[in-house]
Design a protein around this motif. Structure first.
Motif, PDB file in Angstrom:
ATOM      1  N   ARG A  65      53.119  29.246 -12.345  1.00  0.00           N
ATOM      2  CA  ARG A  65      53.458  30.668 -12.531  1.00  0.00           C
ATOM      3  C   ARG A  65      53.045  31.407 -11.268  1.00  0.00           C
ATOM      4  NH1 ARG A  65      52.590  31.399 -18.450  1.00  0.00           N
ATOM      5  NH2 ARG A  65      54.179  29.988 -19.246  1.00  0.00           N
ATOM      6  N   HIS A  71      49.470  27.286 -15.108  1.00  0.00           N
ATOM      7  CA  HIS A  71      49.085  27.691 -16.463  1.00  0.00           C
ATOM      8  C   HIS A  71      49.242  26.471 -17.379  1.00  0.00           C
ATOM      9  CE1 HIS A  71      48.726  30.360 -19.934  1.00  0.00           C
ATOM     10  NE2 HIS A  71      49.706  29.653 -20.475  1.00  0.00           N
ATOM     11  N   SER A  82      44.201  28.275 -17.005  1.00  0.00           N
ATOM     12  CA  SER A  82      44.938  28.273 -15.752  1.00  0.00           C
ATOM     13  C   SER A  82      44.029  27.804 -14.631  1.00  0.00           C
ATOM     14  CB  SER A  82      45.472  29.671 -15.438  1.00  0.00           C
ATOM     15  OG  SER A  82      44.397  30.572 -15.232  1.00  0.00           O
TER      16      SER A  82
END
Length: 141
Positions: A65, A71, A82
């Protein structure tokens, strides 16, 4: 939900640290309790984890991400986290781990202490895993 954030600075480039985080098959080398890890399909990994004298299988959804942010999420138990990477210098990178968890779910799944003692145990485990990751990537895998 409880949130834990820990970080470690590693003496490798951000690209090397990013590659290390994505080597799912190497997780047993630096994550305590992980006995086997394999990529099942794009965005999915299977982890065999030993805890409380039992081995359990977990399926994790993994997604990149944004810039240098990975993540992950498991559904049984319900854990979210994460890894984010920040360049500190040409060959120095900060690796930050963030985990969101329900303490009761962790205790039911893995056993162990309650309350403050459980939070301390999780913090120690994540710190230890990050230090093991540091050794792993700095030694060139």
């Amino acid at each position: 939900m409880s949130t834990l954030e820990e970080h470690v600075d590693v003496d490798v480039s951000i690209d090397q640290a990013w590659e290390g985080i994505h080597q799912v098959e190497s997780y047993p080398r630096f994550m305590e309790g992980v006995r086997d890890a394999r990529r099942e399909a794009p965005g999915r990994a299977q982890l065999d984890v030993e805890a409380g004298g039992q081995t359990r299988q977990f399926e994790a959804e993994v997604a990149d991400r944004g810039e240098r942010l990975m993540h992950w999420h498991t559904t049984a138990p319900d854990l979210t986290g994460s890894f984010s990477l920040q360049p500190l210098a040409r060959n120095r990178t900060r690796v930050q781990a963030r985990i969101e968890y329900d303490p009761d779910t962790i205790r039911e799944t893995f056993g162990g202490p309650k309350g403050f003692a459980q939070a301390n145990a999780i913090e120690r485990l994540v710190r230890s895993d990050l230090e093991q990751f540091k050794e792993y990537v700095e030694q060139g895998r």
